[in-house]
Write a protein that holds these residues in place. Structure first.
Motif, PDB file in Angstrom:
ATOM      1  N   PRO A 273       0.798  -1.235   0.000  1.00  0.00           N
ATOM      2  CA  PRO A 273       0.000   0.000   0.000  1.00  0.00           C
ATOM      3  C   PRO A 273       0.829   1.282   0.000  1.00  0.00           C
ATOM      4  O   PRO A 273       0.285   2.358   0.211  1.00  0.00           O
ATOM      5  CB  PRO A 273      -0.774  -0.118   1.313  1.00  0.00           C
ATOM      6  CG  PRO A 273       0.207  -0.809   2.230  1.00  0.00           C
ATOM      7  CD  PRO A 273       0.947  -1.793   1.362  1.00  0.00           C
ATOM      8  N   GLY A 274       2.131   1.166  -0.272  1.00  0.00           N
ATOM      9  CA  GLY A 274       3.014   2.308  -0.105  1.00  0.00           C
ATOM     10  C   GLY A 274       2.667   3.545  -0.889  1.00  0.00           C
ATOM     11  O   GLY A 274       2.491   4.613  -0.314  1.00  0.00           O
ATOM     12  N   VAL A 275       2.585   3.416  -2.217  1.00  0.00           N
ATOM     13  CA  VAL A 275       2.376   4.617  -3.029  1.00  0.00           C
ATOM     14  C   VAL A 275       1.088   4.587  -3.848  1.00  0.00           C
ATOM     15  O   VAL A 275       0.739   5.582  -4.491  1.00  0.00           O
ATOM     16  CB  VAL A 275       3.574   4.872  -3.971  1.00  0.00           C
ATOM     17  CG1 VAL A 275       4.839   5.106  -3.173  1.00  0.00           C
ATOM     18  CG2 VAL A 275       3.758   3.733  -4.968  1.00  0.00           C
ATOM     19  N   GLN A 276       0.379   3.467  -3.857  1.00  0.00           N
ATOM     20  CA  GLN A 276      -0.870   3.415  -4.614  1.00  0.00           C
ATOM     21  C   GLN A 276      -1.794   2.357  -4.045  1.00  0.00           C
ATOM     22  O   GLN A 276      -1.375   1.503  -3.258  1.00  0.00           O
ATOM     23  CB  GLN A 276      -0.595   3.158  -6.099  1.00  0.00           C
ATOM     24  CG  GLN A 276       0.040   1.825  -6.403  1.00  0.00           C
ATOM     25  CD  GLN A 276       0.414   1.673  -7.886  1.00  0.00           C
ATOM     26  OE1 GLN A 276       0.954   2.573  -8.508  1.00  0.00           O
ATOM     27  NE2 GLN A 276       0.101   0.520  -8.446  1.00  0.00           N
ATOM     28  N   GLY A 277      -3.062   2.433  -4.448  1.00  0.00           N
ATOM     29  CA  GLY A 277      -4.067   1.519  -3.940  1.00  0.00           C
ATOM     30  C   GLY A 277      -4.327   0.365  -4.876  1.00  0.00           C
ATOM     31  O   GLY A 277      -3.416  -0.365  -5.254  1.00  0.00           O
ATOM     32  N   SER A 278      -5.573   0.192  -5.290  1.00  0.00           N
ATOM     33  CA  SER A 278      -5.950  -0.981  -6.055  1.00  0.00           C
ATOM     34  C   SER A 278      -5.301  -0.991  -7.436  1.00  0.00           C
ATOM     35  O   SER A 278      -4.889   0.032  -7.968  1.00  0.00           O
ATOM     36  CB  SER A 278      -7.479  -1.051  -6.193  1.00  0.00           C
ATOM     37  OG  SER A 278      -7.973   0.103  -6.825  1.00  0.00           O
ATOM     38  N   VAL A 279      -5.234  -2.183  -7.986  1.00  0.00           N
ATOM     39  CA  VAL A 279      -4.586  -2.409  -9.276  1.00  0.00           C
ATOM     40  C   VAL A 279      -5.486  -1.899 -10.399  1.00  0.00           C
ATOM     41  O   VAL A 279      -6.700  -2.113 -10.375  1.00  0.00           O
ATOM     42  CB  VAL A 279      -4.327  -3.917  -9.472  1.00  0.00           C
ATOM     43  CG1 VAL A 279      -3.608  -4.167 -10.790  1.00  0.00           C
ATOM     44  CG2 VAL A 279      -3.537  -4.475  -8.300  1.00  0.00           C
ATOM     45  N   LEU A 280      -4.890  -1.221 -11.391  1.00  0.00           N
ATOM     46  CA  LEU A 280      -5.618  -0.909 -12.622  1.00  0.00           C
ATOM     47  C   LEU A 280      -5.554  -2.154 -13.502  1.00  0.00           C
ATOM     48  O   LEU A 280      -4.667  -2.302 -14.349  1.00  0.00           O
ATOM     49  CB  LEU A 280      -4.992   0.293 -13.328  1.00  0.00           C
ATOM     50  CG  LEU A 280      -4.983   1.607 -12.546  1.00  0.00           C
ATOM     51  CD1 LEU A 280      -4.308   2.707 -13.353  1.00  0.00           C
ATOM     52  CD2 LEU A 280      -6.408   2.023 -12.182  1.00  0.00           C
ATOM     53  N   LEU A 281      -6.499  -3.070 -13.272  1.00  0.00           N
ATOM     54  CA  LEU A 281      -6.402  -4.387 -13.871  1.00  0.00           C
ATOM     55  C   LEU A 281      -6.470  -4.338 -15.398  1.00  0.00           C
ATOM     56  O   LEU A 281      -5.810  -5.123 -16.089  1.00  0.00           O
ATOM     57  CB  LEU A 281      -7.503  -5.295 -13.319  1.00  0.00           C
ATOM     58  CG  LEU A 281      -7.331  -6.780 -13.592  1.00  0.00           C
ATOM     59  CD1 LEU A 281      -6.047  -7.311 -12.978  1.00  0.00           C
ATOM     60  CD2 LEU A 281      -8.529  -7.554 -13.074  1.00  0.00           C
ATOM     61  N   HIS A 282      -7.258  -3.407 -15.940  1.00  0.00           N
ATOM     62  CA  HIS A 282      -7.305  -3.280 -17.400  1.00  0.00           C
ATOM     63  C   HIS A 282      -5.951  -2.829 -17.934  1.00  0.00           C
ATOM     64  O   HIS A 282      -5.532  -3.238 -19.019  1.00  0.00           O
ATOM     65  CB  HIS A 282      -8.412  -2.313 -17.823  1.00  0.00           C
ATOM     66  CG  HIS A 282      -8.320  -0.958 -17.215  1.00  0.00           C
ATOM     67  ND1 HIS A 282      -8.383  -0.743 -15.860  1.00  0.00           N
ATOM     68  CD2 HIS A 282      -8.155   0.265 -17.775  1.00  0.00           C
ATOM     69  CE1 HIS A 282      -8.268   0.553 -15.609  1.00  0.00           C
ATOM     70  NE2 HIS A 282      -8.127   1.177 -16.757  1.00  0.00           N
ATOM     71  N   GLY A 283      -5.235  -2.001 -17.154  1.00  0.00           N
ATOM     72  CA  GLY A 283      -3.885  -1.611 -17.547  1.00  0.00           C
ATOM     73  C   GLY A 283      -2.928  -2.783 -17.495  1.00  0.00           C
ATOM     74  O   GLY A 283      -2.059  -2.938 -18.366  1.00  0.00           O
ATOM     75  N   VAL A 284      -3.061  -3.636 -16.481  1.00  0.00           N
ATOM     76  CA  VAL A 284      -2.227  -4.826 -16.383  1.00  0.00           C
ATOM     77  C   VAL A 284      -2.497  -5.759 -17.564  1.00  0.00           C
ATOM     78  O   VAL A 284      -1.579  -6.386 -18.107  1.00  0.00           O
ATOM     79  CB  VAL A 284      -2.467  -5.545 -15.044  1.00  0.00           C
ATOM     80  CG1 VAL A 284      -1.754  -6.900 -15.012  1.00  0.00           C
ATOM     81  CG2 VAL A 284      -1.977  -4.671 -13.885  1.00  0.00           C
ATOM     82  N   ALA A 285      -3.751  -5.838 -18.004  1.00  0.00           N
ATOM     83  CA  ALA A 285      -4.070  -6.646 -19.184  1.00  0.00           C
ATOM     84  C   ALA A 285      -3.363  -6.090 -20.421  1.00  0.00           C
ATOM     85  O   ALA A 285      -2.851  -6.846 -21.256  1.00  0.00           O
ATOM     86  CB  ALA A 285      -5.582  -6.682 -19.408  1.00  0.00           C
ATOM     87  N   GLY A 286      -3.334  -4.755 -20.536  1.00  0.00           N
ATOM     88  CA  GLY A 286      -2.607  -4.143 -21.642  1.00  0.00           C
ATOM     89  C   GLY A 286      -1.120  -4.439 -21.567  1.00  0.00           C
ATOM     90  O   GLY A 286      -0.461  -4.634 -22.599  1.00  0.00           O
ATOM     91  N   LYS A 287      -0.570  -4.474 -20.350  1.00  0.00           N
ATOM     92  CA  LYS A 287       0.840  -4.829 -20.188  1.00  0.00           C
ATOM     93  C   LYS A 287       1.071  -6.279 -20.611  1.00  0.00           C
ATOM     94  O   LYS A 287       2.052  -6.589 -21.303  1.00  0.00           O
ATOM     95  CB  LYS A 287       1.271  -4.629 -18.735  1.00  0.00           C
ATOM     96  CG  LYS A 287       1.242  -3.187 -18.262  1.00  0.00           C
ATOM     97  CD  LYS A 287       1.532  -3.089 -16.762  1.00  0.00           C
ATOM     98  CE  LYS A 287       1.265  -1.694 -16.235  1.00  0.00           C
ATOM     99  NZ  LYS A 287       1.543  -1.562 -14.784  1.00  0.00           N
ATOM    100  N   ALA A 288       0.191  -7.184 -20.185  1.00  0.00           N
ATOM    101  CA  ALA A 288       0.327  -8.588 -20.583  1.00  0.00           C
ATOM    102  C   ALA A 288       0.313  -8.719 -22.096  1.00  0.00           C
ATOM    103  O   ALA A 288       1.087  -9.491 -22.679  1.00  0.00           O
ATOM    104  CB  ALA A 288      -0.795  -9.417 -19.962  1.00  0.00           C
ATOM    105  N   ALA A 289      -0.558  -7.940 -22.744  1.00  0.00           N
ATOM    106  CA  ALA A 289      -0.663  -8.004 -24.199  1.00  0.00           C
ATOM    107  C   ALA A 289       0.636  -7.564 -24.867  1.00  0.00           C
ATOM    108  O   ALA A 289       1.164  -8.237 -25.761  1.00  0.00           O
ATOM    109  CB  ALA A 289      -1.831  -7.140 -24.679  1.00  0.00           C
ATOM    110  N   CYS A 290       1.180  -6.424 -24.443  1.00  0.00           N
ATOM    111  CA  CYS A 290       2.384  -5.928 -25.116  1.00  0.00           C
ATOM    112  C   CYS A 290       3.598  -6.790 -24.788  1.00  0.00           C
ATOM    113  O   CYS A 290       4.494  -6.958 -25.625  1.00  0.00           O
ATOM    114  CB  CYS A 290       2.638  -4.462 -24.786  1.00  0.00           C
ATOM    115  SG  CYS A 290       3.299  -4.109 -23.147  1.00  0.00           S
ATOM    116  N   LEU A 291       3.648  -7.357 -23.586  1.00  0.00           N
ATOM    117  CA  LEU A 291       4.755  -8.249 -23.249  1.00  0.00           C
ATOM    118  C   LEU A 291       4.705  -9.519 -24.090  1.00  0.00           C
ATOM    119  O   LEU A 291       5.752 -10.053 -24.488  1.00  0.00           O
ATOM    120  CB  LEU A 291       4.721  -8.585 -21.759  1.00  0.00           C
ATOM    121  CG  LEU A 291       5.054  -7.412 -20.830  1.00  0.00           C
ATOM    122  CD1 LEU A 291       4.642  -7.734 -19.390  1.00  0.00           C
ATOM    123  CD2 LEU A 291       6.533  -7.052 -20.893  1.00  0.00           C
ATOM    124  N   GLY A 292       3.504  -9.996 -24.377  1.00  0.00           N
ATOM    125  CA  GLY A 292       3.371 -11.131 -25.280  1.00  0.00           C
ATOM    126  C   GLY A 292       3.835 -10.780 -26.682  1.00  0.00           C
ATOM    127  O   GLY A 292       4.545 -11.559 -27.340  1.00  0.00           O
TER     128      GLY A 292
END
Length: 435
Positions: A273-292
């Motif tokens: 919880p240091g610098v941010q709260g809940s995950v931007l899960l749609h953003g994480v999905a975009g990260k998964a896509a570009c990493l693939g």
């Protein structure tokens, strides 16, 4: 008649406005107009800003997916909220792909930005008031590494190193002298406007000598690292941070990568919880896509072309009499000094934008001018290469830049250049239907 908390069938039908689950962007004409305008700008103009790129439709669809509805806190498979089965699958996929791509043991894909990634690492590994030795913004460093206007600059004691006046490159002797004198707890490498390869092994030796962590922010060259066209910081750095756009060509956001399990609890807690709260899960999905996407062979070809195109652009601009800071580039970005044209960066950037060429004003090392009206421009080949531009296109872009900078007040010439820019863009279309 039921008690106040009971809803009738009619109430249940009216709790959302008509078309709530069916109406799209067209139901909000003002917003639709602004987004359509930005689409046309991206289609018809050439993006030369180093912190931008053009994502695939896959990334757009992942970021605009149903995941926007889901809130999760904590790490995958250890959430504070229920209903996280598929959230865990998405974030787990992003982590696994990042680990494989960068050959590291641990990854946190939750940071909302590169600045948040840095702030989370600082919070996790440092104490307030600890000394950080980082590159001065005026020399090409990033503001999140200790600029006085940021929380980092307020909460830690910042010591800045620059570049050699002669070579405009990092001087390890200067860094070593500063480290020995100031005894920093962390040394930071990487920045936003430094175009040359960095000696990570040399910086690690300095960090080890004074008992400091080495943090590498590879936001501007992560794609090059992933494909072997830039020195890999991970064998040398204690921690590496990055964004997932720029040279990774994906979702806007950040990541933290490391190999020592002893750091895991502190870094993860520094992010949440240091610098941010809940995950931007749609953003994480975009990260998964570009990493693939980054694991595909064509991504290596893309990054090879990024360097070829950047070096072509730098050489072609130098041939017009403009000076390239450090004399060239080892990455997709470069700094151009405008003294030969008698212009400041703000004036040059405005004229180029009117001509359909998006750039950003930027200070150069030892700049006597203020950031609002600096002596330079920062350019990048990242987005143009994504469109499919080759070296001949970047030679033309250099000619257009030279033409505009020689005549920044000539409306007819600027208009003609914009037509030339639009014609090149039409040969390399993006998003032919509305994304």
């Amino acid at each position: 008649m039921g008690w106040k908390g009971q809803a009738t069938v009619e109430d249940e039908q009216n709790v959302t406005h008509k078309g709530y689950f069916a109406a799209g962007l067209d139901s909000d004409p003002e917003l639709a107009s602004a987004i359509s305008g930005e689409l046309r700008r991206q289609q018809d103009c050439i993006e030369l800003i180093a912190s931008e790129n053009i994502v695939s439709r896959l990334v757009l669809e992942a970021q605009g997916s149903i995941l926007a509805n889901k809130t999760v806190e904590g790490l995958p498979y250890a959430r504070y909220y229920g209903g996280a089965e598929f959230a865990d699958a998405v974030e787990g996929l992003a982590i696994a792909r990042a680990r494989k791509l960068f050959k590291c043991r641990f990854v946190n894909v939750q940071p909302h930005s590169g600045s948040n990634a840095n702030a989370g690492v600082f919070l996790g590994l440092l104490k307030l008031g600890d000394a950080i030795l980082s590159m001065n913004v005026a020399a090409g460093g990033h503001i999140s590494h200790g600029h006085p206007a940021t929380l980092t600059g307020r909460d830690y004691r910042i010591v800045s190193y620059g570049v050699s006046r002669e070579s405009e490159r990092i001087d390890l002797d200067e860094v070593r002298d500063l480290a020995r004198r100031e005894r920093p707890r962390m040394v930071i490498a990487g920045g936003s406007a430094y175009s040359r390869a960095i000696d990570f092994a040399g910086l690690r030796a300095i960090a080890d000598e004074v008992g400091a962590y080495l943090l590498v922010d590879m936001a501007h060259f992560a794609g090059l690292v992933a494909t072997g066209f830039y020195p890999d910081p991970l064998p040398h750095a204690h921690v590496v941070t990055t964004t997932t756009y720029k040279s990774l060509r994906g979702a806007r956001g950040g990541m933290v990568l490391w190999n020592d399990e002893a750091f895991s609890g502190r870094i993860n807690a520094g992010i949440f919880p240091g610098v941010q709260g809940s995950v931007l899960l749609h953003g994480v999905a975009g990260k998964a896509a570009c990493l693939g996407e980054a694991m595909r062979p064509e991504f290596a070809a893309y990054n090879r072309a990024v360097i070829d195109n950047a070096q072509t652009l730098a050489r072609a601009l130098a041939d017009t009499g403009l000076r390239i800071v450090t004399g060239g580039t080892d990455t997709g970005l470069m700094l151009v000094e405008l003294a030969a044209r008698g212009l400041t960066g703000d004036v040059a950037a405005k004229a180029l934008e009117l001509a359909g060429l998006a750039v950003n004003k930027n200070v150069i090392p030892f700049d006597a001018r203020p950031p609002e009206a600096p002596s330079g421009l920062r350019l990048s080949s990242n987005a143009g290469t994504t469109r499919g531009f080759g070296v001949s296109a970047f030679e033309m872009i250099a000619q257009w830049i030279d033409r505009v900078l020689k005549n920044p007040d000539n409306d007819s010439l600027i208009g003609a250049t914009r037509k030339d820019v639009a014609a090149l863009c039409a040969k390399h279309p993006i998003y032919q239907s509305r994304p």
